[in-house]
Design a protein around this motif. Structure first.
Motif, PDB file in Angstrom:
ATOM      1  N   ASP A  63       0.800  -1.224   0.000  1.00  0.00           N
ATOM      2  CA  ASP A  63       0.000   0.000   0.000  1.00  0.00           C
ATOM      3  C   ASP A  63       0.831   1.272   0.000  1.00  0.00           C
ATOM      4  OD1 ASP A  63       1.067  -0.254   2.507  1.00  0.00           O
ATOM      5  OD2 ASP A  63      -0.782   0.254   3.578  1.00  0.00           O
ATOM      6  N   HIS A  64       2.149   1.154  -0.228  1.00  0.00           N
ATOM      7  CA  HIS A  64       2.992   2.356  -0.237  1.00  0.00           C
ATOM      8  C   HIS A  64       4.309   2.086  -0.964  1.00  0.00           C
ATOM      9  CE1 HIS A  64       4.681   0.198   3.271  1.00  0.00           C
ATOM     10  NE2 HIS A  64       5.812   0.838   2.972  1.00  0.00           N
ATOM     11  N   LEU A  65       5.011   3.149  -1.254  1.00  0.00           N
ATOM     12  CA  LEU A  65       6.363   3.083  -1.797  1.00  0.00           C
ATOM     13  C   LEU A  65       7.325   3.672  -0.781  1.00  0.00           C
ATOM     14  CD1 LEU A  65       5.779   4.483  -5.418  1.00  0.00           C
ATOM     15  CD2 LEU A  65       5.823   2.087  -4.726  1.00  0.00           C
ATOM     16  N   ARG A  66       8.551   3.218  -0.811  1.00  0.00           N
ATOM     17  CA  ARG A  66       9.613   3.821  -0.012  1.00  0.00           C
ATOM     18  C   ARG A  66      10.682   4.332  -0.974  1.00  0.00           C
ATOM     19  NH1 ARG A  66      10.450  -0.188   5.279  1.00  0.00           N
ATOM     20  NH2 ARG A  66       8.258  -0.141   5.934  1.00  0.00           N
ATOM     21  N   VAL A  67      11.031   5.597  -0.814  1.00  0.00           N
ATOM     22  CA  VAL A  67      12.015   6.232  -1.684  1.00  0.00           C
ATOM     23  C   VAL A  67      13.036   6.968  -0.821  1.00  0.00           C
ATOM     24  CG1 VAL A  67      10.360   6.503  -3.576  1.00  0.00           C
ATOM     25  CG2 VAL A  67      10.641   8.354  -1.917  1.00  0.00           C
ATOM     26  N   PRO A  68      14.193   7.334  -1.389  1.00  0.00           N
ATOM     27  CA  PRO A  68      15.186   8.075  -0.602  1.00  0.00           C
ATOM     28  C   PRO A  68      14.613   9.370  -0.042  1.00  0.00           C
ATOM     29  CG  PRO A  68      16.145   7.277  -2.650  1.00  0.00           C
ATOM     30  CD  PRO A  68      14.673   7.025  -2.749  1.00  0.00           C
ATOM     31  N   GLY A  69      15.082   9.742   1.129  1.00  0.00           N
ATOM     32  CA  GLY A  69      14.595  10.965   1.777  1.00  0.00           C
ATOM     33  C   GLY A  69      15.237  12.209   1.226  1.00  0.00           C
ATOM     34  N   ASP A  70      15.086  12.437  -0.062  1.00  0.00           N
ATOM     35  CA  ASP A  70      15.655  13.598  -0.737  1.00  0.00           C
ATOM     36  C   ASP A  70      14.647  14.753  -0.676  1.00  0.00           C
ATOM     37  OD1 ASP A  70      15.988  15.369  -3.224  1.00  0.00           O
ATOM     38  OD2 ASP A  70      17.838  14.223  -3.244  1.00  0.00           O
ATOM     39  N   PRO A  71      15.030  15.937  -0.149  1.00  0.00           N
ATOM     40  CA  PRO A  71      14.082  17.047  -0.014  1.00  0.00           C
ATOM     41  C   PRO A  71      13.476  17.489  -1.336  1.00  0.00           C
ATOM     42  CG  PRO A  71      16.041  17.463   1.305  1.00  0.00           C
ATOM     43  CD  PRO A  71      16.344  16.264   0.458  1.00  0.00           C
ATOM     44  N   GLN A  72      14.275  17.516  -2.401  1.00  0.00           N
ATOM     45  CA  GLN A  72      13.749  17.936  -3.698  1.00  0.00           C
ATOM     46  C   GLN A  72      12.773  16.913  -4.266  1.00  0.00           C
ATOM     47  OE1 GLN A  72      17.862  18.865  -5.211  1.00  0.00           O
ATOM     48  NE2 GLN A  72      16.786  20.574  -6.161  1.00  0.00           N
ATOM     49  N   LEU A  73      13.062  15.626  -4.050  1.00  0.00           N
ATOM     50  CA  LEU A  73      12.130  14.592  -4.466  1.00  0.00           C
ATOM     51  C   LEU A  73      10.831  14.710  -3.669  1.00  0.00           C
ATOM     52  CD1 LEU A  73      11.436  12.043  -6.082  1.00  0.00           C
ATOM     53  CD2 LEU A  73      12.616  10.703  -4.316  1.00  0.00           C
ATOM     54  N   ALA A  74      10.946  15.010  -2.375  1.00  0.00           N
ATOM     55  CA  ALA A  74       9.760  15.180  -1.541  1.00  0.00           C
ATOM     56  C   ALA A  74       8.885  16.323  -2.060  1.00  0.00           C
ATOM     57  CB  ALA A  74      10.170  15.453  -0.096  1.00  0.00           C
ATOM     58  N   GLN A  75       9.501  17.431  -2.453  1.00  0.00           N
ATOM     59  CA  GLN A  75       8.737  18.565  -2.983  1.00  0.00           C
ATOM     60  C   GLN A  75       8.020  18.167  -4.271  1.00  0.00           C
ATOM     61  OE1 GLN A  75      11.417  21.872  -3.412  1.00  0.00           O
ATOM     62  NE2 GLN A  75      11.882  21.970  -1.219  1.00  0.00           N
ATOM     63  N   TRP A  76       8.701  17.437  -5.114  1.00  0.00           N
ATOM     64  CA  TRP A  76       8.090  17.007  -6.379  1.00  0.00           C
ATOM     65  C   TRP A  76       6.898  16.083  -6.113  1.00  0.00           C
ATOM     66  CZ3 TRP A  76       7.413  12.352  -8.973  1.00  0.00           C
ATOM     67  CH2 TRP A  76       7.043  12.475 -10.330  1.00  0.00           C
ATOM     68  N   LEU A  77       7.051  15.145  -5.164  1.00  0.00           N
ATOM     69  CA  LEU A  77       5.963  14.230  -4.839  1.00  0.00           C
ATOM     70  C   LEU A  77       4.774  14.967  -4.226  1.00  0.00           C
ATOM     71  CD1 LEU A  77       8.079  11.286  -3.394  1.00  0.00           C
ATOM     72  CD2 LEU A  77       6.686  11.206  -5.466  1.00  0.00           C
ATOM     73  N   GLU A  78       5.051  15.983  -3.428  1.00  0.00           N
ATOM     74  CA  GLU A  78       3.964  16.774  -2.842  1.00  0.00           C
ATOM     75  C   GLU A  78       3.182  17.498  -3.936  1.00  0.00           C
ATOM     76  OE1 GLU A  78       6.021  19.203  -0.053  1.00  0.00           O
ATOM     77  OE2 GLU A  78       5.713  17.793   1.623  1.00  0.00           O
ATOM     78  N   ARG A  79       3.878  17.942  -4.966  1.00  0.00           N
ATOM     79  CA  ARG A  79       3.182  18.611  -6.072  1.00  0.00           C
ATOM     80  C   ARG A  79       2.295  17.624  -6.832  1.00  0.00           C
ATOM     81  NH1 ARG A  79       8.241  21.254  -6.864  1.00  0.00           N
ATOM     82  NH2 ARG A  79       8.704  19.983  -8.707  1.00  0.00           N
ATOM     83  N   GLN A  80       2.601  16.330  -6.732  1.00  0.00           N
ATOM     84  CA  GLN A  80       1.745  15.315  -7.349  1.00  0.00           C
ATOM     85  C   GLN A  80       0.613  14.901  -6.416  1.00  0.00           C
ATOM     86  OE1 GLN A  80       2.903  14.896 -10.529  1.00  0.00           O
ATOM     87  NE2 GLN A  80       4.483  16.277  -9.757  1.00  0.00           N
TER      88      GLN A  80
END
Length: 206
Positions: free
Chosen positions: A113-130
């Motif tokens: 029910d989830h994905l785990r990805v590296p804790g990269d701040p820029q990746l986090a911002q991109w995912l939040e925009r999705q």
């Protein structure tokens, strides 16, 4: 320095009693992507990793040093992001995200029910925009080598999964936010990784 030049994937062929006696080398995923690097075993001993190019160490692998000693690889806990669909999304959105992240060369672990990805701040911002729901997580990270190894994706490969550049109109912002972990092989330095995110309008050829 003790040179390690042999890898036994998941300790293949070793008797359980030998595995129990093996030392433990706990490394984050970025460090386990290096085939040539120097490490400390945490007990003051310097280890020189000298394996074939392209080798990625996995939790449970066993390394053999030139003196015959054994080291069992352990995936160290590291900062991650736990990614779930938001209230407006479903598991299909998560599957499409996994496909897209794979095309973007982002390492990930796929769970039910989830994905785990590296804790990269820029990746986090991109995912939040999705509009995906994110939560920080400190845990071992041992993603499969290829996106096709994810059970959820493998089961859907015959289906119609939309990726960037497919020509369909999507409500999500398909920004090419590529996160790359480039392993640099330094026989004289400790393993390190340079992560960067390519933003929209990226001119890189993937």
């Amino acid at each position: 320095m003790l040179i390690i030049n042999k890898l036994l994937p998941q300790g293949a062929g070793l008797a359980p009693v030998l595995l129990k006696r093996a030392g433990v080398l706990s490394l984050p995923f970025a460090a386990r992507q290096h085939h040539e690097a120097n490490f400390s075993d945490g007990q003051g001993h310097e280890l020189g990793l000298r394996l074939p190019a392209g080798t990625t160490l996995r939790g449970g692998d066993v390394l053999v040093a030139e003196d015959g000693s054994l080291m069992r690889v352990e995936a160290a806990a590291e900062p991650l992001l736990l990614v779930r669909p938001s209230a407006q999304q479903n598991q299909g959105d998560l599957l499409r995200l996994a496909h897209q992240l794979g095309e973007m060369h982002v390492h990930m672990e796929g769970h039910e029910d989830h994905l785990r990805v590296p804790g990269d701040p820029q990746l986090a911002q991109w995912l939040e925009r999705q509009n995906f729901a994110l939560a920080p997580l400190e845990a071992p990270f041992d993603p499969p080598a290829l996106l096709s190894q994810l059970p959820e994706v493998r089961a859907q490969q015959e289906g119609h999964v939309h990726g960037p550049g497919c020509g369909h109109d999507h409500s999500h912002d398909h920004a090419h936010g590529h996160t790359h972990d480039h392993g640099h092989d330094h026989g004289h330095e400790h393993g390190h990784v340079h992560g960067h995110v390519h933003g929209p309008g990226c001119k890189h050829d993937h």
